[in-house]
Design an enzyme around this catalytic site. Structure first.
Site, PDB file in Angstrom:
ATOM      1  N   TYR A   1      11.530  -8.228  -5.763  1.00  0.00           N
ATOM      2  CA  TYR A   1      11.325  -7.111  -6.687  1.00  0.00           C
ATOM      3  C   TYR A   1      12.549  -6.196  -6.733  1.00  0.00           C
ATOM      4  CZ  TYR A   1       6.431  -8.338  -7.269  1.00  0.00           C
ATOM      5  OH  TYR A   1       5.264  -9.008  -7.589  1.00  0.00           O
TER       6      TYR A   1
ATOM      7  N   CYS B   1      -1.227 -11.833  -9.042  1.00  0.00           N
ATOM      8  CA  CYS B   1      -0.491 -10.885  -8.203  1.00  0.00           C
ATOM      9  C   CYS B   1      -0.303 -11.417  -6.784  1.00  0.00           C
ATOM     10  CB  CYS B   1      -1.256  -9.560  -8.163  1.00  0.00           C
ATOM     11  SG  CYS B   1      -0.628  -8.375  -6.956  1.00  0.00           S
TER      12      CYS B   1
END
Length: 321
Positions: free
Chosen positions: A189, A58
């Protein structure tokens, strides 16, 4: 992963990140700092009391691992590393013996969240600071976690720890980091999770406008704020290092690759050559996370074989700056 436990990420229209995190902070003497959220409980700085749970896959968690290493806090705050894949419920410790975190004794990070908030309504995110003795989540507010590792844990930094928040550049640095966050860290994103063509193309244009700005900025300075590494570099690096492996293809950020932007590519390799940066990167975990977990984008679950990781170890000439 059963169908009902598969997370979904693509949203109708544009992607809007939920920035509501547990606002608690760990501070010297559990005092209320001048800067930061006014709500939330305060916890005291205390070596050995907390465990940083941060998946290498992540980018938001990767920041905290890098900062912990740069500041020399490895013996003060322990590190738990969940595996790269998860379902709707939680990150899991499937890389550890027996599938349990060896310090917290839990299989899912969800258990630490529920120990503190039995009805926790949001996603189980990393990084997370967990109190070891109680097994309870302290905070998952990722920007403040790294901020406070620098400002609040100073008594425990290694003697030659870098000044990640230089006072004479802090105002400009805050502006740079804000643009990096909204347009680059979150921008990829917005491209990947866009639910329609119009939203995707708007996100794509914003992302590459910011990358062009960074390419120009890094033409005349070695790091974002000048001659030394700062928090701003940590925040940008974790997106750049994932760009060609994930964002270029998986998130359709394909105007060009990172390797085709000379200043950004040299800058990224320069940072990667610093052990506290490069040693935190596991490309297999990174690719497994995005290509397996985002099943609504990549329903086959096939993980790309490339790109060639050895390119990250090729020489850079950033020291000329």
């Amino acid at each position: 992963m059963t169908e009902d436990l598969k997370p979904t990420y693509v949203e109708a229209g544009g992607f809007d990140r939920d920035m509501n995190y547990v606002p608690d902070r760990i501070t010297r003497g559990a005092r209320r700092p001048e800067h930061g959220p006014d709500e939330g409980e305060l916890w005291p700085v205390e070596p050995g009391r907390y465990r940083l749970v941060a998946a290498k896959a992540c980018p938001w968690a990767n920041r905290s691992i890098i900062v912990r290493g740069l500041l020399g806090l490895e013996d003060v705050i322990s590190l738990g590393t969940p595996g790269p894949t998860h379902d709707k419920r939680s990150w899991t410790f499937d890389l550890d013996p027996g599938g349990k975190d060896p310090v917290l004794g839990i299989e899912r990070l969800q258990e630490a969240y529920f120990a503190r908030f039995p009805d926790y309504p949001r996603g189980i995110t990393v990084p997370a600071m967990v109190e070891v003795e109680s097994g309870k989540l302290v905070t998952n507010d990722f920007p403040w976690i790294t901020h406070d590792l620098f400002f609040e844990w100073r008594e425990h930094h290694r003697p030659d720890a870098p000044d990640l928040w230089p006072a004479d550049r802090r105002e400009e640095m805050e502006e740079v980091m804000q643009r990096v966050f909204t347009e680059v860290n979150n921008g990829v994103y917005r491209c990947g999770f866009a639910g329609d063509q119009e939203s995707y193309e708007a996100a794509y244009d914003r992302l590459f406008e910011a990358l062009d700005w960074l390419e120009e900025r890094l033409a005349t300075r070695r790091y974002l704020m000048g001659e030394t590494v700062t928090e701003a570099d940590v925040r940008l690096f974790t997106t750049l290092v994932r760009f060609d492996a994930v964002y270029h293809g998986h998130f359709k950020c394909n105007r060009n690759k990172l390797t085709e932007m000379p200043n950004l590519w040299g800058y990224a390799r320069d940072l990667y050559s610093i052990p506290e940066f490069g040693d935190t990167i596991d490309f297999d975990q990174i690719k497994a996370h995005y290509y397996v977990v985002h099943s609504d984008i990549n329903p086959t679950g096939v993980v790309p074989k490339g790109p060639d990781e050895s390119l990250w170890n090729t020489p850079h000439d950033r020291d000329r700056l």
